[in-house]
Design a protein around this motif. Structure first.
Motif, mmCIF file in Angstrom:
data_model
loop_
_atom_site.group_PDB
_atom_site.id
_atom_site.type_symbol
_atom_site.label_atom_id
_atom_site.label_comp_id
_atom_site.label_asym_id
_atom_site.label_seq_id
_atom_site.Cartn_x
_atom_site.Cartn_y
_atom_site.Cartn_z
ATOM 1 N N ASP A 44 42.335 41.172 34.482
ATOM 2 C CA ASP A 44 41.391 40.968 33.639
ATOM 3 C C ASP A 44 40.228 41.635 34.289
ATOM 4 O OD1 ASP A 44 42.942 39.704 31.712
ATOM 5 O OD2 ASP A 44 42.148 37.822 32.293
ATOM 6 N N ASN A 45 38.871 42.154 33.750
ATOM 7 C CA ASN A 45 37.949 42.582 34.591
ATOM 8 C C ASN A 45 36.376 41.167 34.757
ATOM 9 O OD1 ASN A 45 35.818 44.649 35.509
ATOM 10 N ND2 ASN A 45 35.326 44.991 33.507
ATOM 11 N N LEU A 46 36.776 40.307 33.516
ATOM 12 C CA LEU A 46 35.821 39.129 33.595
ATOM 13 C C LEU A 46 36.088 38.396 35.316
ATOM 14 C CD1 LEU A 46 33.673 37.983 31.560
ATOM 15 C CD2 LEU A 46 35.705 36.205 31.060
ATOM 16 N N ASP A 47 34.847 38.276 35.622
ATOM 17 C CA ASP A 47 35.056 37.380 36.210
ATOM 18 C C ASP A 47 34.885 35.963 36.037
ATOM 19 O OD1 ASP A 47 34.082 35.387 39.111
ATOM 20 O OD2 ASP A 47 32.929 36.650 40.010
ATOM 21 N N PRO A 48 35.516 35.286 36.433
ATOM 22 C CA PRO A 48 35.721 33.419 35.898
ATOM 23 C C PRO A 48 34.641 32.683 35.744
ATOM 24 C CG PRO A 48 37.622 33.487 36.819
ATOM 25 C CD PRO A 48 37.169 35.251 36.910
ATOM 26 N N CYS A 49 34.021 33.427 37.447
ATOM 27 C CA CYS A 49 32.932 32.481 38.384
ATOM 28 C C CYS A 49 31.971 32.276 37.761
ATOM 29 C CB CYS A 49 33.386 32.417 40.069
ATOM 30 S SG CYS A 49 35.174 32.404 40.521
ATOM 31 N N SER A 50 31.700 33.981 37.222
ATOM 32 C CA SER A 50 30.485 33.704 37.137
ATOM 33 C C SER A 50 29.986 34.678 35.776
ATOM 34 C CB SER A 50 29.275 35.034 37.682
ATOM 35 O OG SER A 50 29.945 36.316 37.638
ATOM 36 N N ALA A 52 30.705 37.293 34.473
ATOM 37 C CA ALA A 52 30.237 39.285 34.534
ATOM 38 C C ALA A 52 31.841 40.033 34.137
ATOM 39 C CB ALA A 52 29.671 39.105 35.365
ATOM 40 N N ALA A 53 32.027 40.742 33.825
ATOM 41 C CA ALA A 53 33.082 41.431 34.007
ATOM 42 C C ALA A 53 32.518 42.622 34.612
ATOM 43 C CB ALA A 53 32.117 42.863 32.246
ATOM 44 N N VAL A 54 33.145 41.922 36.114
ATOM 45 C CA VAL A 54 32.009 43.151 36.754
ATOM 46 C C VAL A 54 33.811 43.205 38.199
ATOM 47 C CG1 VAL A 54 30.139 42.511 37.085
ATOM 48 C CG2 VAL A 54 31.714 41.045 38.169
ATOM 49 N N LEU A 55 34.580 42.471 38.015
ATOM 50 C CA LEU A 55 36.147 42.813 39.306
ATOM 51 C C LEU A 55 36.214 44.184 38.811
ATOM 52 C CD1 LEU A 55 38.663 39.795 38.041
ATOM 53 C CD2 LEU A 55 35.933 40.020 39.509
ATOM 54 N N SER A 56 36.145 45.301 38.334
ATOM 55 C CA SER A 56 36.693 46.283 38.849
ATOM 56 C C SER A 56 35.828 47.175 39.415
ATOM 57 C CB SER A 56 36.787 46.896 37.591
ATOM 58 O OG SER A 56 34.965 47.470 36.421
ATOM 59 N N ARG A 57 34.628 46.203 39.804
ATOM 60 C CA ARG A 57 33.878 47.105 40.425
ATOM 61 C C ARG A 57 33.548 46.777 41.508
ATOM 62 N NH1 ARG A 57 32.499 51.869 38.800
ATOM 63 N NH2 ARG A 57 31.694 51.125 36.147
ATOM 64 N N GLY A 58 34.763 45.660 41.816
ATOM 65 C CA GLY A 58 35.135 44.934 44.006
ATOM 66 C C GLY A 58 35.487 45.904 44.895
ATOM 67 N N LEU A 59 35.327 45.184 45.614
ATOM 68 C CA LEU A 59 35.796 45.521 46.819
ATOM 69 C C LEU A 59 37.440 45.807 47.017
ATOM 70 C CD1 LEU A 59 32.844 45.323 50.077
ATOM 71 C CD2 LEU A 59 33.704 47.561 48.507
ATOM 72 N N VAL A 60 37.947 46.316 47.228
ATOM 73 C CA VAL A 60 39.736 45.868 47.588
ATOM 74 C C VAL A 60 40.126 45.865 48.860
ATOM 75 C CG1 VAL A 60 41.587 46.975 47.130
ATOM 76 C CG2 VAL A 60 40.012 47.065 45.259
ATOM 77 N N VAL A 68 43.724 42.288 47.689
ATOM 78 C CA VAL A 68 42.935 41.151 46.488
ATOM 79 C C VAL A 68 41.676 42.091 46.101
ATOM 80 C CG1 VAL A 68 43.782 39.387 47.652
ATOM 81 C CG2 VAL A 68 41.824 40.810 49.020
ATOM 82 N N VAL A 69 41.233 41.226 45.504
ATOM 83 C CA VAL A 69 39.681 42.763 45.481
ATOM 84 C C VAL A 69 38.774 41.657 44.969
ATOM 85 C CG1 VAL A 69 39.668 41.827 42.741
ATOM 86 C CG2 VAL A 69 38.532 43.392 43.100
ATOM 87 N N ALA A 70 37.167 41.434 45.949
ATOM 88 C CA ALA A 70 36.257 40.205 45.965
ATOM 89 C C ALA A 70 35.685 40.923 44.833
ATOM 90 C CB ALA A 70 35.993 40.974 47.685
ATOM 91 N N SER A 71 35.013 39.406 44.356
ATOM 92 C CA SER A 71 34.560 39.975 43.298
ATOM 93 C C SER A 71 33.112 40.683 43.419
ATOM 94 C CB SER A 71 33.917 38.621 42.017
ATOM 95 O OG SER A 71 33.299 38.524 41.687
ATOM 96 N N PRO A 72 32.175 41.215 43.261
ATOM 97 C CA PRO A 72 30.789 41.510 43.598
ATOM 98 C C PRO A 72 29.475 40.189 42.958
ATOM 99 C CG PRO A 72 31.733 42.596 41.491
ATOM 100 C CD PRO A 72 32.880 42.222 41.727
#
Length: 112
Positions: A44-50, A52-60, A68-72
């Protein structure tokens, strides 16, 4: 009743820069699709903590054996294989079936 997966081509493999992600709309949901090494992952692209739909932009990267991907936003790490949030497992995201079909990346959703 059988479980079948309906697949949607979301982009060409070359459209995803290695070790990054892109966002795609699949079955009405935003899905983050990642290309890491020779593997593809989809969560899912939606970060459940914030929210915001941002996980695709995170650092891998890697945390031990985990990819892992780190949420931005708040920097939580989500396991690309399982969707588990490393720091807060109760904040897990859904994983999606993903495959390479020729030069295309396809994401699917299992039908009930």
């Amino acid at each position: 009743m059988t479980n079948e997966t309906s697949w949607i081509s979301v982009c060409a493999v070359g459209d995803i820069v290695p070790d990054t992600g892109v966002c795609a709309l699949v079955h009405g949901a935003q899905v983050a699709v990642f290309r890491v090494g020779g593997e593809l992952y989809a969560i899912d692209n939606l970060d459940p903590c914030s929210g915001a739909a941002v996980l695709s932009r995170g650092l891998v990267g890697n945390l031990g054996e985990r990819v892992v991907v780190a949420s931005p936003i708040y920097k939580q790490h989500f396991d690309l294989r399982t969707g588990e949030c490393v720091e807060a497992p109760e904040q897990a995201v859904r994983t999606w079936p993903v495959r390479r079909q020729g030069d295309h990346v396809q994401v699917g959703q299992a039908d009930a």
